[in-house]
Design a protein around this motif. Structure first.
Motif, PDB file in Angstrom:
ATOM      1  N   VAL A 212      -3.108  10.025  11.076  1.00  0.00           N
ATOM      2  CA  VAL A 212      -3.436   9.312   9.838  1.00  0.00           C
ATOM      3  C   VAL A 212      -3.207  10.222   8.637  1.00  0.00           C
ATOM      4  N   LEU A 213      -3.639  11.461   8.764  1.00  0.00           N
ATOM      5  CA  LEU A 213      -3.478  12.398   7.646  1.00  0.00           C
ATOM      6  C   LEU A 213      -2.004  12.705   7.414  1.00  0.00           C
ATOM      7  N   GLN A 214      -1.244  12.785   8.503  1.00  0.00           N
ATOM      8  CA  GLN A 214       0.196  13.041   8.363  1.00  0.00           C
ATOM      9  C   GLN A 214       0.885  11.871   7.659  1.00  0.00           C
ATOM     10  N   GLN A 215       0.506  10.656   8.045  1.00  0.00           N
ATOM     11  CA  GLN A 215       1.114   9.489   7.409  1.00  0.00           C
ATOM     12  C   GLN A 215       0.749   9.440   5.923  1.00  0.00           C
ATOM     13  N   ALA A 216      -0.499   9.736   5.620  1.00  0.00           N
ATOM     14  CA  ALA A 216      -0.927   9.745   4.214  1.00  0.00           C
ATOM     15  C   ALA A 216      -0.140  10.790   3.428  1.00  0.00           C
ATOM     16  N   ARG A 217       0.067  11.948   4.056  1.00  0.00           N
ATOM     17  CA  ARG A 217       0.874  12.995   3.419  1.00  0.00           C
ATOM     18  C   ARG A 217       2.301  12.486   3.143  1.00  0.00           C
ATOM     19  N   ASP A 218       2.896  11.868   4.153  1.00  0.00           N
ATOM     20  CA  ASP A 218       4.274  11.396   3.986  1.00  0.00           C
ATOM     21  C   ASP A 218       4.379  10.314   2.910  1.00  0.00           C
ATOM     22  N   GLU A 219       3.310   9.555   2.722  1.00  0.00           N
ATOM     23  CA  GLU A 219       3.357   8.453   1.749  1.00  0.00           C
ATOM     24  C   GLU A 219       2.726   8.840   0.416  1.00  0.00           C
ATOM     25  N   MET A 220       2.341  10.101   0.292  1.00  0.00           N
ATOM     26  CA  MET A 220       1.551  10.525  -0.866  1.00  0.00           C
ATOM     27  C   MET A 220       2.220  10.226  -2.205  1.00  0.00           C
ATOM     28  N   LEU A 221       3.485  10.614  -2.368  1.00  0.00           N
ATOM     29  CA  LEU A 221       4.133  10.485  -3.677  1.00  0.00           C
ATOM     30  C   LEU A 221       4.802   9.130  -3.872  1.00  0.00           C
ATOM     31  N   ASP A 222       5.161   8.496  -2.758  1.00  0.00           N
ATOM     32  CA  ASP A 222       5.946   7.262  -2.864  1.00  0.00           C
ATOM     33  C   ASP A 222       5.547   6.341  -1.711  1.00  0.00           C
ATOM     34  N   TRP A 223       4.627   5.427  -2.018  1.00  0.00           N
ATOM     35  CA  TRP A 223       4.178   4.508  -0.970  1.00  0.00           C
ATOM     36  C   TRP A 223       5.195   3.368  -0.803  1.00  0.00           C
ATOM     37  N   HIS A 224       5.836   3.320   0.358  1.00  0.00           N
ATOM     38  CA  HIS A 224       6.745   2.218   0.729  1.00  0.00           C
ATOM     39  C   HIS A 224       7.758   1.885  -0.369  1.00  0.00           C
TER      40      HIS A 224
END
Ligand code: PLP
Length: 361
Positions: free
Chosen positions: A18-30
């Motif tokens: 979950v934390l990794q996904q949040a990191r990956d989506e941090m600057l640009d969500w979808h």
């Protein structure tokens, strides 16, 4: 990157995925070009996130259509006041079951609004058990019955749901046990839980409430404390804790990927079972909780010799096993083992505890 095993009671461990996904989506969500933190709560992106969180929670917990799901702030502690303000509905008393520190706080707050009947209490045995229902003495005039299915500090859990066999709503503070096992929502009038134990980050509180209980709020209740206002506005009367809702959404997706609540229950039994089996086979460690009421989320224990507490905590920490110190009100140790704690973490703790016991035998 080194992740430690965090046994904190809350805020608590979250799944690494979950934390990794949040990191990956941090600057640009979808592809929105924004972080979820930067989105308007009324924009279409966040509205889609909010709708998905609610739908996934309804699916996982089997929440029927005649229940509202509210996403609030203020912590479970605000619910200690909101419950009587909204659910007394003209009545003058409520039943409370007292099984420990969180029950006591709920009772103290409710007494500001109504007469509280202590229907049952385990205070006589230092809050070490869950009083059987045939020992409960209910007030026939009570507006509702409140209990704490899992006492986070004392580690006492009801492994059964009270059967009130009446029209009086059952209210449960599930802050530290929600989503740890399958849930029959229809048995409850209202369920509330802070998110920071088993669902997500701090700042978000979930309320699941049967629709017919809404709308008779005590006069003088602040707007923000009125469930009906939040229900009528889809939890967007004011700005909800948007980022916490998003992370909770990722946790729910993780739960769904991992088999849902029935699988969680099995895993939680297996994880805490490792520690409870140890207590049953050694007198070096002692669990103060009655065997039938041992929590599957928070495992309190003491060492045979409290003079070893400091060394235990220090050596555990050196192995990446942290936050094992018991709550200041009870002392000793406590291992909180929420859904996100991998079984490897509990195995590492068990191994350490065995070695520590044999080193100090
Ligand atoms: C942590 C906890 C609370 C308090 O939650 P806050 O969100 O800090 O207000 C209440 N009840 C139980 C059972 C808890 O574990």
């Amino acid at each position: 990157m080194e992740r430690i095993f965090n046994f904190s009671a809350g805020p608590a461990i979250l799944p690494a995925e979950v934390l990794q996904q949040a990191r990956d989506e941090m600057l640009d969500w979808h592809g929105s070009g924004m972080s979820v933190m930067e989105m308007s709560h009324r924009g279409k992106e966040f509205m889609s996130i909010a709708a998905k969180v609610e739908a996934d929670l309804r699916e996982l917990a089997g929440i029927p259509d005649n229940y509202k799901v509210l996403f609030l702030s203020g912590g479970a502690s605000s619910q200690f006041a909101m419950v009587p303000m909204n659910l007394l509905r003209g009545k003058k008393s409520a039943d409370y079951v007292n099984t420990g520190e969180w029950s006591k706080k709920a009772i103290k707050e409710a007494k500001k609004y109504c007469a509280v009947n202590i229907a049952a209490s385990s205070e006589d045995a230092n809050f070490s058990y869950a009083p059987a229902q045939d020992k409960w003495v209910l007030d026939p005039a009570a507006a509702y019955v409140h209990y704490t299915p899992n006492e986070t500090i004392g580690g006492v859990e009801f492994n059964w749901v009270p059967d009130l066999n009446s029209m009086v709503p059952l209210v449960a503070d599930m802050s530290s046990s929600i989503l740890s096992r399958p849930l029959d929502v229809t048995r409850f009038g209202l369920i509330y839980a802070g998110a920071q134990k088993n669902m997500g980050p701090a700042g978000l509180t979930i309320v699941i409430v049967r629709e017919d209980l809404l709308g008779a709020t005590m006069s003088g209740t602040p707007t923000m404390f009125d469930y009906k206002i939040h229900a009528d506005n889809d939890s967007m009367y004011n700005t909800p804790p948007t980022y916490a809702m998003y992370i909770m959404g990722l946790v729910l997706e993780w739960l769904k990927r991992n088999g849902g609540l029935a699988v969680m229950e099995k895993v939680n039994i297996a994880k805490t079972g490792l520690l409870y089996d140890l207590f049953d086979t050694t007198d070096f460690y002692h669990c103060p909780v009655a065997r039938s009421d041992r929590s599957r989320m928070n495992v309190p224990f003491t060492l045979k010799d409290a003079a070893l507490d400091g060394a235990f905590l220090q050596q555990a920490q050196a192995r990446g096993l942290i936050q094992l110190k018991g709550h200041r009100s009870v002392g000793g140790m406590r291992a909180s083992i929420y859904n996100a704690m991998p079984i490897e973490g509990v195995a590492a703790l068990l191994q350490f505890m065995r070695e520590f016991a044999s080193d100090h035998a």
